[in-house]
Motif scaffolding. Structure first.
Motif, short mmCIF file in Angstrom:
data_model
loop_
_atom_site.label_atom_id
_atom_site.label_comp_id
_atom_site.label_asym_id
_atom_site.label_seq_id
_atom_site.Cartn_x
_atom_site.Cartn_y
_atom_site.Cartn_z
N MET A 1 0.83 -1.21 0.00
CA MET A 1 0.00 0.00 0.00
C MET A 1 0.87 1.26 0.00
SD MET A 1 -3.27 0.72 -0.01
CE MET A 1 -4.36 2.07 0.32
N ALA A 2 1.91 1.21 0.87
CA ALA A 2 2.82 2.36 0.97
C ALA A 2 3.58 2.55 -0.33
CB ALA A 2 3.80 2.16 2.13
N SER A 3 3.96 1.41 -0.97
CA SER A 3 4.69 1.47 -2.23
C SER A 3 3.82 2.10 -3.32
CB SER A 3 5.12 0.07 -2.65
OG SER A 3 5.73 0.10 -3.91
N ARG A 4 2.53 1.74 -3.32
CA ARG A 4 1.61 2.30 -4.31
C ARG A 4 1.44 3.80 -4.09
NH1 ARG A 4 -4.66 0.34 -5.25
NH2 ARG A 4 -5.10 1.74 -7.01
N LYS A 5 1.35 4.21 -2.82
CA LYS A 5 1.20 5.63 -2.51
C LYS A 5 2.44 6.41 -2.91
CE LYS A 5 -0.15 8.73 1.24
NZ LYS A 5 -0.52 8.84 2.68
N SER A 6 3.61 5.82 -2.67
CA SER A 6 4.88 6.47 -3.05
C SER A 6 4.97 6.61 -4.56
CB SER A 6 6.06 5.66 -2.54
OG SER A 6 6.04 5.59 -1.14
N ARG A 7 4.53 5.58 -5.27
CA ARG A 7 4.56 5.62 -6.73
C ARG A 7 3.63 6.71 -7.26
NH1 ARG A 7 4.60 0.54 -7.28
NH2 ARG A 7 2.36 0.19 -7.58
N LEU A 8 2.46 6.85 -6.64
CA LEU A 8 1.52 7.88 -7.06
C LEU A 8 2.08 9.27 -6.80
CD1 LEU A 8 -1.28 8.64 -8.13
CD2 LEU A 8 -2.15 8.46 -5.78
N THR A 9 2.73 9.43 -5.64
CA THR A 9 3.35 10.73 -5.31
C THR A 9 4.43 11.07 -6.32
OG1 THR A 9 2.93 10.38 -2.95
CG2 THR A 9 4.60 12.02 -3.55
N LEU A 10 5.25 10.06 -6.67
CA LEU A 10 6.31 10.27 -7.66
C LEU A 10 5.72 10.67 -9.01
CD1 LEU A 10 9.27 10.16 -8.53
CD2 LEU A 10 8.97 7.69 -8.96
N MET A 11 4.62 10.01 -9.39
CA MET A 11 3.98 10.34 -10.66
C MET A 11 3.44 11.76 -10.66
SD MET A 11 4.40 7.93 -12.77
CE MET A 11 3.25 8.47 -14.04
N LYS A 12 2.93 12.21 -9.52
CA LYS A 12 2.41 13.58 -9.43
C LYS A 12 3.54 14.60 -9.50
CE LYS A 12 -1.96 12.77 -7.04
NZ LYS A 12 -2.81 13.10 -5.88
N VAL A 13 4.68 14.25 -8.90
CA VAL A 13 5.86 15.14 -8.98
C VAL A 13 6.30 15.24 -10.44
CG1 VAL A 13 8.28 15.40 -8.37
CG2 VAL A 13 6.62 14.72 -6.63
N LEU A 14 6.35 14.09 -11.13
CA LEU A 14 6.73 14.09 -12.55
C LEU A 14 5.71 14.87 -13.37
CD1 LEU A 14 7.91 10.38 -13.02
CD2 LEU A 14 9.33 12.44 -13.01
N SER A 15 4.45 14.75 -12.99
CA SER A 15 3.39 15.49 -13.69
C SER A 15 3.60 17.00 -13.55
CB SER A 15 2.03 15.09 -13.13
OG SER A 15 1.00 15.88 -13.69
N LEU A 16 3.87 17.45 -12.33
CA LEU A 16 4.09 18.88 -12.10
C LEU A 16 5.35 19.35 -12.82
CD1 LEU A 16 2.82 21.27 -10.65
CD2 LEU A 16 4.24 20.76 -8.66
N PHE A 17 6.38 18.49 -12.84
CA PHE A 17 7.62 18.80 -13.56
C PHE A 17 7.32 18.98 -15.05
CE2 PHE A 17 11.51 17.62 -15.83
CZ PHE A 17 12.46 18.38 -15.17
N SER A 18 6.42 18.12 -15.58
CA SER A 18 6.03 18.21 -16.98
C SER A 18 5.25 19.50 -17.24
CB SER A 18 5.18 17.00 -17.36
OG SER A 18 4.64 17.13 -18.66
N VAL A 19 4.36 19.85 -16.31
CA VAL A 19 3.54 21.06 -16.47
C VAL A 19 4.42 22.31 -16.52
CG1 VAL A 19 1.84 22.55 -15.34
CG2 VAL A 19 1.46 20.08 -15.43
N VAL A 20 5.41 22.41 -15.62
CA VAL A 20 6.26 23.61 -15.56
C VAL A 20 7.43 23.51 -16.53
CG1 VAL A 20 5.65 24.02 -13.16
CG2 VAL A 20 7.75 22.77 -13.68
N ARG A 21 7.49 22.39 -17.26
CA ARG A 21 8.58 22.16 -18.22
C ARG A 21 9.93 22.41 -17.57
NH1 ARG A 21 5.95 24.78 -23.75
NH2 ARG A 21 3.84 24.05 -23.34
N GLY A 22 10.15 21.66 -16.50
CA GLY A 22 11.36 21.83 -15.70
C GLY A 22 12.65 21.63 -16.47
N TYR A 23 12.58 20.97 -17.61
CA TYR A 23 13.76 20.75 -18.43
C TYR A 23 14.16 22.03 -19.17
CZ TYR A 23 9.60 19.72 -21.21
OH TYR A 23 8.34 19.77 -21.76
N ASN A 24 13.25 22.97 -19.36
CA ASN A 24 13.55 24.22 -20.07
C ASN A 24 14.14 25.29 -19.16
OD1 ASN A 24 12.71 23.38 -22.57
ND2 ASN A 24 10.68 24.29 -22.43
N ILE A 25 13.68 25.33 -17.92
CA ILE A 25 14.03 26.43 -17.02
C ILE A 25 15.53 26.52 -16.72
CG2 ILE A 25 13.66 27.36 -14.70
CD1 ILE A 25 10.76 26.36 -14.94
#
Length: 306
Positions: A1-25
């Motif tokens: 359960m904890a692993s699934r929650k951690s994976r979801l958190t990581l996916m949300k971080v990646l999602s926000l990184f994608s939204v702000v285009r962290g690779y461009n900044i």
């Protein structure tokens, strides 16, 4: 359960990184520092420029403003991106619209605080920058010409922020800015060609939607030929050191770009053209060091001081 929650958190971080285009900044921040060292403040030691706390605050404020701009742009373009960029859009949607808005306002508040630490002029500049990004995302980008011109202006404004800080208004700087502005403007027009399906579905009145692809290609071709003017000034009139190698190579790339442009008809082909311009712009950032490569080994003696 904890692993699934951690994976979801990581996916949300990646999602926000994608939204702000962290690779461009980071590229934009690097470009600001290289511009400061090699163009705007060539009289000071490179290390002094790097350690300038006010410059750091301006670059950080610029980075956060750009990140918030990507967020608000993503917020307004959610429906269009589902059509034009379905895979990226699905990743971006892992973060709720409310969370995006919360981060957007938090970033803008941080920008104003950072600007206060520099000067009241910085507060006015970044407040205006934030407003213009919002107004562009909310209204202007739906209209032909004015939307493209504003988008290109927003991309170069961070450099005018540090330009005002150093109060260096030499003609060579405006030649660099003109070349960069034209490249970004061409890229914005290519993006419009790339995004025709989503723009049509969401009533974005871009140049390709209003006047057709052929007219867009004529305008892009004209703007491409106009880049010759700042390139001529930078290579033959002003001293840009070995950076003239970049401009000669860039002209070859631009000729290839034009040949591919007139043969392009699909979204995939327009994406390739978009990537060519991205590479050309990023290469220009790293080529700034060629203006005065001696900075890295003698002259202002950055390495020996470090």
């Amino acid at each position: 359960m904890a692993s699934r929650k951690s994976r979801l958190t990581l996916m949300k971080v990646l999602s926000l990184f994608s939204v702000v285009r962290g690779y461009n900044i980071p590229i934009i921040a690097l470009a600001q520092y290289l511009s400061a060292i090699f163009i705007l403040d060539r009289e000071s030691r490179a290390l002094d420029v790097i350690l300038d706390i006010n410059l750091f605050l301006i670059v950080l404020a610029s980075s956060l403003t750009i990140a918030s701009g990507y967020i608000i742009n993503n917020f307004y373009d959610a429906q269009k991106d589902l059509i034009n960029r379905p895979k990226k859009s699905m990743l971006d949607r892992l973060v709720s619209q409310q969370t995006k808005l919360n981060v957007y306002f938090g970033l803008n508040f941080s920008v104003v605080l950072l600007a206060f630490m520099v000067s009241w002029r910085a507060v006015i500049f970044f407040s205006g920058y934030i407003f213009l990004i919002w107004f562009y995302s909310h209204k202007l980008k739906r209209y032909p010409v004015i939307g493209n011109l504003t988008a290109a202006l927003l991309a170069v404004l961070p450099f005018f922020g540090i330009l005002m800080y150093f109060k260096n208004f030499y003609e060579v700087i405006f030649a660099h800015a003109t070349f960069l502005y034209l490249l970004i403007l061409i890229r914005e027009l290519i993006k419009d060609l790339e995004n025709i399906p989503g723009d049509l579905a969401n009533d974005y009145r871009t140049i390709p939607v209003m006047f057709g692809e052929k007219v867009s290609k004529y305008i892009i071709t004209l703007l491409t030929f106009l880049t010759i003017i700042p390139v001529y000034l930078l290579v033959d009139v002003y001293d840009v050191g070995y950076m003239d190698i970049y401009f000669y190579a860039g002209m070859i790339v631009i000729i290839i770009f034009l040949l591919k442009l007139w043969g392009a008809a699909s979204q995939k082909q327009y994406l390739q053209l978009h990537n060519i311009l991205k590479i050309l712009i990023v290469a220009g950032v790293f080529s700034i060091v060629l203006i005065e490569p001696s900075v890295l080994v003698h002259g202002r003696k950055l390495l020996s001081v470090i």
